[in-house]
Design an enzyme around this catalytic site. Structure first.
Site, PDB file in Angstrom:
ATOM      1  N   CYS A  12      -4.184  -0.114  -8.680  1.00 50.48           N
ATOM      2  CA  CYS A  12      -4.271   1.043  -7.722  1.00 50.48           C
ATOM      3  C   CYS A  12      -5.333   2.363  -8.610  1.00 50.48           C
ATOM      4  O   CYS A  12      -4.848   2.328  -9.804  1.00 50.48           O
ATOM      5  CB  CYS A  12      -2.980   1.864  -7.674  1.00 50.48           C
ATOM      6  SG  CYS A  12      -3.140   3.240  -6.776  1.00 50.48           S
ATOM      7  N   HIS A  34      -8.040  -8.351  -6.243  1.00 46.44           N
ATOM      8  CA  HIS A  34      -8.910  -7.578  -5.245  1.00 46.44           C
ATOM      9  C   HIS A  34     -10.394  -7.452  -6.131  1.00 46.44           C
ATOM     10  O   HIS A  34     -10.648  -7.008  -7.113  1.00 46.44           O
ATOM     11  CB  HIS A  34      -8.505  -5.748  -5.362  1.00 46.44           C
ATOM     12  CG  HIS A  34      -9.336  -5.075  -4.402  1.00 46.44           C
ATOM     13  ND1 HIS A  34      -8.701  -4.081  -3.891  1.00 46.44           N
ATOM     14  CD2 HIS A  34     -10.512  -5.160  -3.841  1.00 46.44           C
ATOM     15  CE1 HIS A  34      -9.609  -3.313  -3.010  1.00 46.44           C
ATOM     16  NE2 HIS A  34     -10.788  -4.027  -3.007  1.00 46.44           N
ATOM     17  N   ASN A  82      -8.370 -10.827  -2.342  1.00 48.46           N
ATOM     18  CA  ASN A  82      -7.969  -9.589  -1.469  1.00 48.46           C
ATOM     19  C   ASN A  82      -9.366  -8.806  -1.531  1.00 48.46           C
ATOM     20  O   ASN A  82     -10.160  -8.871  -2.526  1.00 48.46           O
ATOM     21  CB  ASN A  82      -6.944  -8.878  -2.079  1.00 48.46           C
ATOM     22  CG  ASN A  82      -6.530  -7.601  -1.641  1.00 48.46           C
ATOM     23  OD1 ASN A  82      -6.666  -6.257  -2.298  1.00 48.46           O
ATOM     24  ND2 ASN A  82      -6.674  -7.406  -0.398  1.00 48.46           N
ATOM     25  N   GLY A  83      -9.410  -7.878  -0.478  1.00 46.61           N
ATOM     26  CA  GLY A  83     -10.675  -7.163  -0.338  1.00 46.61           C
ATOM     27  C   GLY A  83     -11.785  -7.600   0.571  1.00 46.61           C
ATOM     28  O   GLY A  83     -12.190  -8.495   0.527  1.00 46.61           O
ATOM     29  N   GLY A  84     -11.751  -6.614   1.404  1.00 46.47           N
ATOM     30  CA  GLY A  84     -13.087  -6.866   2.484  1.00 46.47           C
ATOM     31  C   GLY A  84     -12.769  -8.025   3.591  1.00 46.47           C
ATOM     32  O   GLY A  84     -13.649  -8.342   4.115  1.00 46.47           O
ATOM     33  N   LYS A 120      -1.362  -7.834  -9.681  1.00 49.31           N
ATOM     34  CA  LYS A 120      -2.124  -7.534  -8.601  1.00 49.31           C
ATOM     35  C   LYS A 120      -3.007  -6.731  -9.528  1.00 49.31           C
ATOM     36  O   LYS A 120      -2.606  -5.571 -10.131  1.00 49.31           O
ATOM     37  CB  LYS A 120      -1.719  -6.678  -7.465  1.00 49.31           C
ATOM     38  CG  LYS A 120      -3.128  -6.552  -6.526  1.00 49.31           C
ATOM     39  CD  LYS A 120      -2.363  -5.950  -5.155  1.00 49.31           C
ATOM     40  CE  LYS A 120      -3.577  -5.968  -4.075  1.00 49.31           C
ATOM     41  NZ  LYS A 120      -4.652  -4.903  -4.566  1.00 49.31           N
ATOM     42  N   MET A 154       0.897  -1.093   0.096  1.00 50.13           N
ATOM     43  CA  MET A 154      -0.042   0.069   0.089  1.00 50.13           C
ATOM     44  C   MET A 154       0.843   1.088  -0.208  1.00 50.13           C
ATOM     45  O   MET A 154       1.775   1.359   0.870  1.00 50.13           O
ATOM     46  CB  MET A 154      -0.893   0.103   1.196  1.00 50.13           C
ATOM     47  CG  MET A 154      -1.891  -1.069   1.139  1.00 50.13           C
ATOM     48  SD  MET A 154      -2.943  -1.111   2.526  1.00 50.13           S
ATOM     49  CE  MET A 154      -1.716  -1.307   3.806  1.00 50.13           C
ATOM     50  N   GLY A 181      -5.023  -6.184   3.722  1.00 47.37           N
ATOM     51  CA  GLY A 181      -4.231  -4.958   3.452  1.00 47.37           C
ATOM     52  C   GLY A 181      -4.481  -4.197   4.779  1.00 47.37           C
ATOM     53  O   GLY A 181      -3.854  -4.192   5.793  1.00 47.37           O
ATOM     54  N   ARG A 182      -5.577  -3.198   4.859  1.00 49.15           N
ATOM     55  CA  ARG A 182      -5.739  -2.477   5.740  1.00 49.15           C
ATOM     56  C   ARG A 182      -5.931  -2.840   6.852  1.00 49.15           C
ATOM     57  O   ARG A 182      -5.348  -2.481   8.133  1.00 49.15           O
ATOM     58  CB  ARG A 182      -7.190  -1.553   5.307  1.00 49.15           C
ATOM     59  CG  ARG A 182      -7.172  -1.041   4.053  1.00 49.15           C
ATOM     60  CD  ARG A 182      -6.132   0.268   3.811  1.00 49.15           C
ATOM     61  NE  ARG A 182      -5.696   0.500   2.449  1.00 49.15           N
ATOM     62  CZ  ARG A 182      -4.983   1.852   2.164  1.00 49.15           C
ATOM     63  NH1 ARG A 182      -4.592   2.738   3.053  1.00 49.15           N
ATOM     64  NH2 ARG A 182      -4.689   2.120   1.059  1.00 49.15           N
TER      65      ARG A 182
END
Length: 363
Positions: free
Chosen positions: A85, A158, A198-200, A125, A1, A221-222
């Site tokens: 991105c 993602h 990836n994602g959520g 990605k 990130m 990630g986050r």
């Protein structure tokens, strides 16, 4: 990130988890090429950070090739090209990131260039689409063309599309709906490729739910940044089956302090400074007693002239955190959402039919 998974974050992440794969923040190929006199600042990492993936971005094949060659001596375990991105400075002005999904032929060429200039595996990605180019067949066309035109066998997906209509990167992680069925359909339609979801996915319990559903791998990630301890402290035991390190938060901070005070100011012009080194820790006490007070003390300490080391910063601020928090081991594995992948198999889109005439297969 970008601006988040820098060397400082990866250092504390590796102290907590010995087995998670770490990714660099995305580095533009042009930055690597034009900073040849200062490459250590961008590319150096400690041996303890293995396994680690370098993620690069760009739309110029010559610079991508040069950046790959320059990175080789640092010994990354994989090189990843960012095609996901949605940031305006990347996908807008920069014309790379997720915008590259509109040009799979170029991405295939870029991946061939990267592979030709390194001996380590390569990966892409991407999102599941962008703007109106969001059908499952269009995603499959991208995967098929890139994997046929290059040696790419690993894609990190993602599971949201990107919107390039001026919304912020934060809104691009929130507004487009998650379509995990697209990811699981890729496993069905491309059995010779490896896909990471990836994602959520916000905790280790949800990681394991994705793996039970058949995911080859999971990228978080986050959540791994914003809830650093509660996420990464469970990775080694709950995912890799390794023994617990037995570390407490205090012991993690003691190890990180040694690193922080050793690198303080070594980049020149006072960087990294105390604020740079403490930034990765703002999610370390997530939801714990004293967290808000610690952050207020941290903001005040950044302005104090007598706070010149990470050690002195901790001495000034950690009084806000109860000893019971600092000296406790990782708590019980937090529960995730039980319906995250509910009926995902029943939502799979129809089988992809390869349009082979459009592609010259990589050999």
């Amino acid at each position: 990130m970008m601006d988040w998974t820098d060397n400082h974050y990866r250092t504390v992440a590796r102290i907590i988890s010995k087995h998670a794969w770490l990714y660099t923040e995305m580095l533009a190929a042009e930055t690597i090429v034009h900073q040849q006199g200062d490459l250590d600042r961008f590319l150096a990492f400690s041996p303890e950070q293995h396994p680690i993936v370098l993620q690069i971005g760009g739309n110029n094949l010559d610079n991508i090739a040069k950046a790959t060659r320059l990175a080789n001596s640092y010994g990354y375990d994989e090189i990843n090209l960012n095609c996901g991105c949605p940031s305006p400075r990347v996908a807008g002005h920069g014309c790379f990131g997720v915008r590259l999904m509109l040009d799979p032929k170029f991405v295939g060429e870029a991946m061939s260039v990267i592979a030709a200039n390194t001996d380590v595996p390569v990966s892409v990605k991407c999102r599941i689409g962008l703007d109106d180019h969001d059908s499952y067949n269009e995603l499959c066309d991208f995967i098929y063309k890139v994997s046929s035109l290059s040696p790419t066998k690993h894609f990190i997906i993602h599971s949201r599309k990107a919107l390039l209509n001026g919304i912020s990167p934060a809104d691009n992680r929130r507004i487009p709906p998650l379509k995990y069925e697209y990811y699981y359909a890729l496993l069905r339609d491309f059995p010779d490729l490896r896909f990471t979801i990836n994602g959520g996915i916000n905790c280790v319990d949800e990681v394991n739910a994705a793996l039970r559903e058949g995911a080859h791998g999971v990228m978080v990630g986050r959540a791994a940044y914003n809830n650093l301890w509660n996420t990464l402290a469970h990775v080694d035991t709950a995912i890799y089956g390794a023994p617990s390190s037995g570390l407490t938060r205090r012991q993690v901070l003691e190890q990180y302090q040694v690193y922080g005070d050793a690198v303080l100011g070594t980049y020149g012009n006072g960087r990294p400074n105390i604020r740079d080194l403490i930034k990765p820790l703002f999610g370390f006490f997530y939801s714990e007693p004293g967290n808000n007070l610690w952050k207020r003390k941290a903001d005040a300490a950044f302005q104090m002239k007598n706070i010149t080391t990470v050690k002195s910063f901790f001495e000034e601020t950690l009084v806000a955190i109860p000893d019971a928090v600092l000296d406790s081991h990782a708590a019980e594995l937090p529960s995730g959402r039980k319906d995250l992948f509910a009926n995902v198999r029943g939502l799979l889109p129809p089988l992809y039919e390869t349009r082979e005439e459009e592609v010259v297969v990589y050999a």
